[in-house]
Design a protein around this motif. Structure first.
Motif, PDB file in Angstrom:
ATOM      1  N   HIS A   1       0.830  -1.214   0.000  1.00  8.39           N
ATOM      2  CA  HIS A   1       0.000   0.000   0.000  1.00  8.39           C
ATOM      3  C   HIS A   1       0.862   1.261   0.000  1.00  8.39           C
ATOM      4  O   HIS A   1       0.428   2.306  -0.439  1.00  8.39           O
ATOM      5  CB  HIS A   1      -0.939   0.001   1.203  1.00  8.39           C
ATOM      6  CG  HIS A   1      -0.226   0.000   2.509  1.00  8.39           C
ATOM      7  ND1 HIS A   1       0.395  -1.123   3.029  1.00  8.39           N
ATOM      8  CD2 HIS A   1       0.009   0.999   3.382  1.00  8.39           C
ATOM      9  CE1 HIS A   1       0.960  -0.806   4.181  1.00  8.39           C
ATOM     10  NE2 HIS A   1       0.755   0.473   4.423  1.00  8.39           N
ATOM     11  N   THR A   2       2.093   1.158   0.467  1.00  5.37           N
ATOM     12  CA  THR A   2       2.992   2.312   0.573  1.00  5.37           C
ATOM     13  C   THR A   2       4.184   2.230  -0.374  1.00  5.37           C
ATOM     14  O   THR A   2       4.657   3.247  -0.853  1.00  5.37           O
ATOM     15  CB  THR A   2       3.522   2.426   2.020  1.00  5.37           C
ATOM     16  OG1 THR A   2       2.423   2.434   2.916  1.00  5.37           O
ATOM     17  CG2 THR A   2       4.311   3.704   2.213  1.00  5.37           C
ATOM     18  N   TRP A   3       4.673   1.018  -0.631  1.00  3.18           N
ATOM     19  CA  TRP A   3       5.920   0.820  -1.366  1.00  3.18           C
ATOM     20  C   TRP A   3       5.724  -0.070  -2.585  1.00  3.18           C
ATOM     21  O   TRP A   3       4.958  -1.020  -2.549  1.00  3.18           O
ATOM     22  CB  TRP A   3       6.961   0.160  -0.460  1.00  3.18           C
ATOM     23  CG  TRP A   3       7.318   0.965   0.734  1.00  3.18           C
ATOM     24  CD1 TRP A   3       6.721   0.911   1.966  1.00  3.18           C
ATOM     25  CD2 TRP A   3       8.331   1.956   0.834  1.00  3.18           C
ATOM     26  NE1 TRP A   3       7.315   1.802   2.813  1.00  3.18           N
ATOM     27  CE2 TRP A   3       8.304   2.462   2.149  1.00  3.18           C
ATOM     28  CE3 TRP A   3       9.266   2.463  -0.062  1.00  3.18           C
ATOM     29  CZ2 TRP A   3       9.171   3.443   2.594  1.00  3.18           C
ATOM     30  CZ3 TRP A   3      10.135   3.447   0.391  1.00  3.18           C
ATOM     31  CH2 TRP A   3      10.091   3.929   1.695  1.00  3.18           C
ATOM     32  N   VAL A   4       6.475   0.205  -3.641  1.00  9.29           N
ATOM     33  CA  VAL A   4       6.568  -0.673  -4.811  1.00  9.29           C
ATOM     34  C   VAL A   4       7.854  -1.478  -4.635  1.00  9.29           C
ATOM     35  O   VAL A   4       8.935  -0.891  -4.497  1.00  9.29           O
ATOM     36  CB  VAL A   4       6.619   0.130  -6.127  1.00  9.29           C
ATOM     37  CG1 VAL A   4       6.819  -0.800  -7.312  1.00  9.29           C
ATOM     38  CG2 VAL A   4       5.374   0.973  -6.290  1.00  9.29           C
ATOM     39  N   ILE A   5       7.749  -2.786  -4.606  1.00  7.25           N
ATOM     40  CA  ILE A   5       8.895  -3.662  -4.384  1.00  7.25           C
ATOM     41  C   ILE A   5       9.365  -4.210  -5.731  1.00  7.25           C
ATOM     42  O   ILE A   5       8.565  -4.716  -6.510  1.00  7.25           O
ATOM     43  CB  ILE A   5       8.517  -4.855  -3.471  1.00  7.25           C
ATOM     44  CG1 ILE A   5       7.767  -4.389  -2.217  1.00  7.25           C
ATOM     45  CG2 ILE A   5       9.741  -5.695  -3.146  1.00  7.25           C
ATOM     46  CD1 ILE A   5       8.540  -3.496  -1.296  1.00  7.25           C
ATOM     47  N   GLU A   6      10.671  -4.113  -5.981  1.00  7.97           N
ATOM     48  CA  GLU A   6      11.245  -4.607  -7.235  1.00  7.97           C
ATOM     49  C   GLU A   6      12.535  -5.361  -6.939  1.00  7.97           C
ATOM     50  O   GLU A   6      13.230  -5.046  -5.975  1.00  7.97           O
ATOM     51  CB  GLU A   6      11.543  -3.450  -8.172  1.00  7.97           C
ATOM     52  CG  GLU A   6      10.300  -2.639  -8.537  1.00  7.97           C
ATOM     53  CD  GLU A   6      10.643  -1.434  -9.372  1.00  7.97           C
ATOM     54  OE1 GLU A   6      10.458  -1.542 -10.593  1.00  7.97           O
ATOM     55  OE2 GLU A   6      11.097  -0.435  -8.807  1.00  7.97           O
TER      56      GLU A   6
ATOM     57  N   ARG B   1       4.958   4.833  -3.198  1.00  9.52           N
ATOM     58  CA  ARG B   1       3.861   4.962  -4.158  1.00  9.52           C
ATOM     59  C   ARG B   1       3.351   6.399  -4.200  1.00  9.52           C
ATOM     60  O   ARG B   1       3.005   6.910  -5.249  1.00  9.52           O
ATOM     61  CB  ARG B   1       2.700   4.047  -3.783  1.00  9.52           C
ATOM     62  CG  ARG B   1       2.974   2.599  -4.026  1.00  9.52           C
ATOM     63  CD  ARG B   1       1.699   1.777  -3.838  1.00  9.52           C
ATOM     64  NE  ARG B   1       1.951   0.379  -4.088  1.00  9.52           N
ATOM     65  CZ  ARG B   1       1.944  -0.177  -5.284  1.00  9.52           C
ATOM     66  NH1 ARG B   1       1.701   0.537  -6.350  1.00  9.52           N
ATOM     67  NH2 ARG B   1       2.188  -1.461  -5.425  1.00  9.52           N
ATOM     68  N   ALA B   2       3.263   7.034  -3.057  1.00  6.76           N
ATOM     69  CA  ALA B   2       2.717   8.391  -2.970  1.00  6.76           C
ATOM     70  C   ALA B   2       3.768   9.420  -3.358  1.00  6.76           C
ATOM     71  O   ALA B   2       4.969   9.150  -3.337  1.00  6.76           O
ATOM     72  CB  ALA B   2       2.228   8.660  -1.548  1.00  6.76           C
ATOM     73  N   LYS B   3       3.292  10.612  -3.688  1.00  5.84           N
ATOM     74  CA  LYS B   3       4.205  11.704  -4.018  1.00  5.84           C
ATOM     75  C   LYS B   3       5.112  11.986  -2.815  1.00  5.84           C
ATOM     76  O   LYS B   3       4.658  12.050  -1.680  1.00  5.84           O
ATOM     77  CB  LYS B   3       3.398  12.948  -4.371  1.00  5.84           C
ATOM     78  CG  LYS B   3       4.257  14.106  -4.775  1.00  5.84           C
ATOM     79  CD  LYS B   3       3.427  15.320  -5.133  1.00  5.84           C
ATOM     80  CE  LYS B   3       4.366  16.458  -5.496  1.00  5.84           C
ATOM     81  NZ  LYS B   3       3.664  17.714  -5.603  1.00  5.84           N
ATOM     82  N   TYR B   4       6.381  12.135  -3.081  1.00  2.00           N
ATOM     83  CA  TYR B   4       7.376  12.417  -2.049  1.00  2.00           C
ATOM     84  C   TYR B   4       7.477  13.930  -1.895  1.00  2.00           C
ATOM     85  O   TYR B   4       7.721  14.643  -2.857  1.00  2.00           O
ATOM     86  CB  TYR B   4       8.721  11.827  -2.478  1.00  2.00           C
ATOM     87  CG  TYR B   4       9.815  11.905  -1.452  1.00  2.00           C
ATOM     88  CD1 TYR B   4       9.743  11.185  -0.271  1.00  2.00           C
ATOM     89  CD2 TYR B   4      10.939  12.687  -1.675  1.00  2.00           C
ATOM     90  CE1 TYR B   4      10.766  11.237   0.649  1.00  2.00           C
ATOM     91  CE2 TYR B   4      11.966  12.739  -0.756  1.00  2.00           C
ATOM     92  CZ  TYR B   4      11.873  12.009   0.415  1.00  2.00           C
ATOM     93  OH  TYR B   4      12.880  12.056   1.327  1.00  2.00           O
TER      94      TYR B   4
ATOM     95  N   GLN C   1      12.198  15.746   7.049  1.00  2.66           N
ATOM     96  CA  GLN C   1      12.086  14.898   8.243  1.00  2.66           C
ATOM     97  C   GLN C   1      13.052  13.716   8.215  1.00  2.66           C
ATOM     98  O   GLN C   1      13.159  12.979   9.176  1.00  2.66           O
ATOM     99  CB  GLN C   1      10.654  14.365   8.365  1.00  2.66           C
ATOM    100  CG  GLN C   1       9.639  15.430   8.666  1.00  2.66           C
ATOM    101  CD  GLN C   1       8.249  14.851   8.699  1.00  2.66           C
ATOM    102  OE1 GLN C   1       8.008  13.822   9.326  1.00  2.66           O
ATOM    103  NE2 GLN C   1       7.321  15.502   8.035  1.00  2.66           N
ATOM    104  N   GLY C   2      13.742  13.537   7.091  1.00  3.50           N
ATOM    105  CA  GLY C   2      14.700  12.440   6.991  1.00  3.50           C
ATOM    106  C   GLY C   2      14.124  11.159   6.435  1.00  3.50           C
ATOM    107  O   GLY C   2      14.762  10.110   6.491  1.00  3.50           O
ATOM    108  N   LEU C   3      12.905  11.213   5.881  1.00  2.00           N
ATOM    109  CA  LEU C   3      12.296  10.024   5.295  1.00  2.00           C
ATOM    110  C   LEU C   3      12.855   9.791   3.894  1.00  2.00           C
ATOM    111  O   LEU C   3      13.220  10.731   3.201  1.00  2.00           O
ATOM    112  CB  LEU C   3      10.777  10.185   5.234  1.00  2.00           C
ATOM    113  CG  LEU C   3      10.090  10.283   6.597  1.00  2.00           C
ATOM    114  CD1 LEU C   3       8.636  10.681   6.425  1.00  2.00           C
ATOM    115  CD2 LEU C   3      10.205   8.970   7.341  1.00  2.00           C
TER     116      LEU C   3
END
Length: 77
Positions: free
Chosen positions: A13-18, A29-32, A39-41
């Motif tokens: 739901h949050t990440w695309v795994i490759e 997945r969401a706009k960064y 914040q260091g993310l």
């Protein structure tokens, strides 16, 4: 052993795994946003193994949850 399907089921739901022959990656997945950067993310994570990637994703999710919790307004009510 961790698989792409397991990581996608938990974090998809949050990440695309490759994966590729030299390692693996996860991208948001969401706009960064600039706020997330400040914040260091991370926008993307790289690792040599899926286990290492799972650990990095879990740490990133924990950091984001911690930052979200610290930004909640205190309700005196």
């Amino acid at each position: 052993m961790t698989t792409v399907d397991e990581l996608s089921a938990e974090y998809g739901h949050t990440w695309v795994i490759e994966t590729w022959c030299g390692g693996c990656a996860a991208t948001r997945r969401a706009k960064y946003t600039q706020d997330q950067y400040d914040q260091g993310l991370s926008y993307g994570l790289l690792a040599r193994t899926l286990v290492e990637l799972a650990e990095r994703i879990a740490a990133e999710e924990a950091l984001q949850a911690s930052l979200s919790e610290s930004r909640k307004p205190i309700n005196p009510g």
